[in-house]
Motif scaffolding. Structure first.
Motif, PDB file in Angstrom:
ATOM      1  N   ASP A  49       0.935  -1.135   0.071  1.00 21.63           N
ATOM      2  CA  ASP A  49       0.049  -0.024  -0.042  1.00 21.63           C
ATOM      3  C   ASP A  49       0.840   1.108   0.053  1.00 21.63           C
ATOM      4  O   ASP A  49       1.661   1.792   0.782  1.00 21.63           O
ATOM      5  CB  ASP A  49      -0.876   0.236   1.040  1.00 21.63           C
ATOM      6  CG  ASP A  49      -1.980   1.236   1.204  1.00 21.63           C
ATOM      7  OD1 ASP A  49      -1.717   2.120   0.759  1.00 21.63           O
ATOM      8  OD2 ASP A  49      -3.322   1.006   1.670  1.00 21.63           O
ATOM      9  N   GLU A  50       0.988   1.846  -1.184  1.00 17.24           N
ATOM     10  CA  GLU A  50       1.965   3.158  -1.293  1.00 17.24           C
ATOM     11  C   GLU A  50       1.417   4.203  -0.648  1.00 17.24           C
ATOM     12  O   GLU A  50       2.049   5.109  -0.009  1.00 17.24           O
ATOM     13  CB  GLU A  50       1.852   3.492  -2.482  1.00 17.24           C
ATOM     14  CG  GLU A  50       3.175   4.462  -2.888  1.00 17.24           C
ATOM     15  CD  GLU A  50       3.685   4.340  -4.581  1.00 17.24           C
ATOM     16  OE1 GLU A  50       4.474   5.166  -4.846  1.00 17.24           O
ATOM     17  OE2 GLU A  50       3.319   3.421  -5.199  1.00 17.24           O
ATOM     18  N   ASP A  51       0.156   4.411  -0.465  1.00 20.79           N
ATOM     19  CA  ASP A  51      -0.556   5.474   0.540  1.00 20.79           C
ATOM     20  C   ASP A  51      -0.057   5.345   2.170  1.00 20.79           C
ATOM     21  O   ASP A  51       0.383   6.269   2.828  1.00 20.79           O
ATOM     22  CB  ASP A  51      -1.989   5.477   0.353  1.00 20.79           C
ATOM     23  CG  ASP A  51      -2.450   6.096  -0.912  1.00 20.79           C
ATOM     24  OD1 ASP A  51      -1.621   6.710  -1.668  1.00 20.79           O
ATOM     25  OD2 ASP A  51      -3.457   5.609  -1.498  1.00 20.79           O
ATOM     26  N   GLU A  52      -0.214   4.154   2.515  1.00 25.59           N
ATOM     27  CA  GLU A  52       0.338   3.995   4.150  1.00 25.59           C
ATOM     28  C   GLU A  52       1.575   4.015   4.185  1.00 25.59           C
ATOM     29  O   GLU A  52       2.148   4.551   5.121  1.00 25.59           O
ATOM     30  CB  GLU A  52      -0.379   2.571   4.162  1.00 25.59           C
ATOM     31  CG  GLU A  52      -0.281   2.050   5.638  1.00 25.59           C
ATOM     32  CD  GLU A  52      -1.211   3.058   6.598  1.00 25.59           C
ATOM     33  OE1 GLU A  52      -0.939   3.564   7.501  1.00 25.59           O
ATOM     34  OE2 GLU A  52      -2.547   3.138   6.076  1.00 25.59           O
ATOM     35  N   TYR A  53       2.531   3.531   3.058  1.00 26.14           N
ATOM     36  CA  TYR A  53       3.936   3.679   2.985  1.00 26.14           C
ATOM     37  C   TYR A  53       4.301   5.467   3.219  1.00 26.14           C
ATOM     38  O   TYR A  53       5.278   5.633   3.923  1.00 26.14           O
ATOM     39  CB  TYR A  53       4.538   3.412   1.818  1.00 26.14           C
ATOM     40  CG  TYR A  53       6.119   3.578   1.376  1.00 26.14           C
ATOM     41  CD1 TYR A  53       6.840   2.896   2.205  1.00 26.14           C
ATOM     42  CD2 TYR A  53       6.032   4.572   0.193  1.00 26.14           C
ATOM     43  CE1 TYR A  53       8.191   3.279   1.743  1.00 26.14           C
ATOM     44  CE2 TYR A  53       7.645   4.771   0.074  1.00 26.14           C
ATOM     45  CZ  TYR A  53       8.562   4.076   0.783  1.00 26.14           C
ATOM     46  OH  TYR A  53       9.866   4.247   0.547  1.00 26.14           O
ATOM     47  N   SER A  54       3.595   5.998   2.492  1.00 27.87           N
ATOM     48  CA  SER A  54       3.868   7.709   2.370  1.00 27.87           C
ATOM     49  C   SER A  54       3.422   8.057   3.870  1.00 27.87           C
ATOM     50  O   SER A  54       4.399   8.913   4.561  1.00 27.87           O
ATOM     51  CB  SER A  54       3.091   8.513   1.348  1.00 27.87           C
ATOM     52  OG  SER A  54       3.239   8.005  -0.044  1.00 27.87           O
TER      53      SER A  54
END
Length: 457
Positions: free
Chosen positions: A47-52
């Motif tokens: 999950d790239e959003d959670e990563y950010s």
């Protein structure tokens, strides 16, 4: 996102939040940045959003260490996830060598941001970083960090130890194993290990340290990386002082950076031996990866056509005796494998510095003799098999003779090709496999079909 990914995402977020909290509350910093970087990479894939969000949550001091452990491609895209202000804070918290690499990686994706980061430093630090960035990738200076512990020869040992304690308390230095001694002009004189340093009287000056307690291994900032690797591995060094053209101490290369150099070099050799560009493989774009591989596949296609032309020259021979078509792949396969063995060993020994110019002739002779012995051995085996299979004694003789010829050529060219490429200042790992495959295929097919035409028809 399926239930399994959701569960994994929740676990990763929980683990990372726990590690961040531990970093904030534990003065001993028992959380290792590498462990956090591994968790972040998994989170990035899910999950790239959670990563950010997680990147924004990690304190700059910790994120500086974590990013230093992460791949270049992740550093390049960091501006997509966190603010410029935090990137600047991260860079200022890094060791100089890591900061220089970080800025270089960012410049691959955002040149303006890289320049903005450089401008945020004071003139002295900016000049230092620009100097580090200016080194070529194969020069020692590119892997040098300027943070080190040094002392003037006229300084007292007790004063230096007190100064080291102060530097450690404010986080100016870490991973210190030696005190590097210089004269008043900064010229490097030698190094003494900390374990040796503590046994001396504190009132004693560094100039009075016995010569047998000093080591004087150092490397020029313009030295080739191979020299760095050789010195660190041959003399079991934990760090290597770096000097400028006037022999002034300007930095050090630590063993962890040398391990990275060795790993990168080995990876590059493996990729190149397979006709794959190691830099392209780090790209996330399938187009770029596919394009890089396609170039070598195209070269391989041309060499395969050359082998097919040789086969076409003997089409009448093959039509007259179908058994030749059955046995042809055996000759080519044995030659290819024997050549690859020789090529791999030769390229590896060249990379380790075990083969110099004067050793080239010995290497070629050795590989030819080994190939001759193996050729005679397997010629006998395949000759008997061919005879029993097709009941043609002369066919067994033909394939046996061809096997010897092809294995000798495989041994010869498996050593000659990389040595020749090195003479031409071309990386021996690049293109050697394609060239060797062409030679063993052409020689194998030509010798087998040519002998069959002369002896059987």
């Amino acid at each position: 996102m399926n239930d399994k990914n959701i569960e994994q995402l929740d676990q990763l977020v929980e683990i990372l939040n726990s590690e961040i909290l531990e970093f904030k509350t534990d003065n001993n910093n028992s959380v290792h940045p590498y462990d956090i970087s591994e968790q972040l990479l998994k989170l990035r894939d899910i999950d790239e959003d959670e990563y950010s969000k997680m990147l924004k949550r990690i304190p700059s001091a910790l994120l500086a260490e974590v990013l230093s452990e992460m791949p270049d491609i992740v550093q390049e895209e960091i501006s997509d996830h966190i603010s410029t202000k935090k990137i600047v804070a991260i860079t200022s918290s890094m060791d100089t060598d890591d900061a220089a690499d970080f800025i270089q990686n960012i410049s691959e994706d955002n040149e303006e941001l890289a320049q903005e980061i450089l401008e945020s430093f004071d003139d002295e630090d900016k000049e230092l970083l620009e100097q580090l960035i200016s080194y070529n990738d194969d020069e020692a200076g590119a892997y040098m960090q300027t943070e080190l512990f040094s002392a003037r020869e006229d300084e007292k040992i007790g004063d230096a130890i007190k100064r080291l304690k102060e530097l450690k308390e404010i986080g100016e230095v870490d991973n210190i194993w030696h005190c590097h001694i210089t004269d008043k002009r900064g010229v490097y004189l030698g190094s003494v290990g900390l374990e040796e340093l503590i046994i001396f009287e504190h009132d004693m000056k560094f100039s009075d340290v016995p010569s047998d307690k000093l080591r004087n291994y150092n490397v020029s900032h313009k030295a080739d990386l191979k020299e760095v690797v050789d010195m660190v591995t041959n003399y079991n060094l934990s760090s290597l002082p770096v000097v400028d053209n006037r022999n002034r101490l300007i930095g050090r290369i630590t063993s962890d950076d040398v391990y990275d150099i060795i790993q990168d070099s080995a990876t590059e050799q493996i990729y190149n031996m397979a006709g794959v560009n190691d830099e392209a493989e780090q790209e996330e774009s399938m187009y770029q990866i596919g394009k890089s591989r396609a170039i070598w596949l195209g070269v391989n296609l041309l060499t395969a056509i050359a082998a097919s032309i040789v086969i076409g020259m003997f089409d009448a021979t093959i039509q007259s005796l179908v058994a030749l078509a059955v046995l042809m792949p055996i000759v080519a396969s044995m030659g290819g494998n024997a050549g690859t063995q020789t090529l791999t060993v030769t390229v590896r020994q060249m990379a380790l510095g075990d083969i110099e110019n004067e050793d080239a002739k010995k290497t070629i002779i050795k590989e030819v003799i080994i190939s001759l012995v193996n050729g005679l051995l397997f010629a006998g085996v395949i000759g008997v098999i061919a005879y029993l299979w097709f009941k043609l004694p002369l066919l067994g003789l033909v394939i046996a003779m061809s096997m010897v010829i092809n294995l000798i050529s495989a041994g010869f060219f498996g050593a000659v090709i990389p040595l020749t490429l090195q003479k031409l200042k071309i990386d021996p790992a690049i293109g050697s496999t394609v060239l060797l495959t062409t030679v063993t295929d052409v020689v194998g097919f030509f010798s087998f079909l040519g002998l069959a035409t002369l002896i059987l028809l």
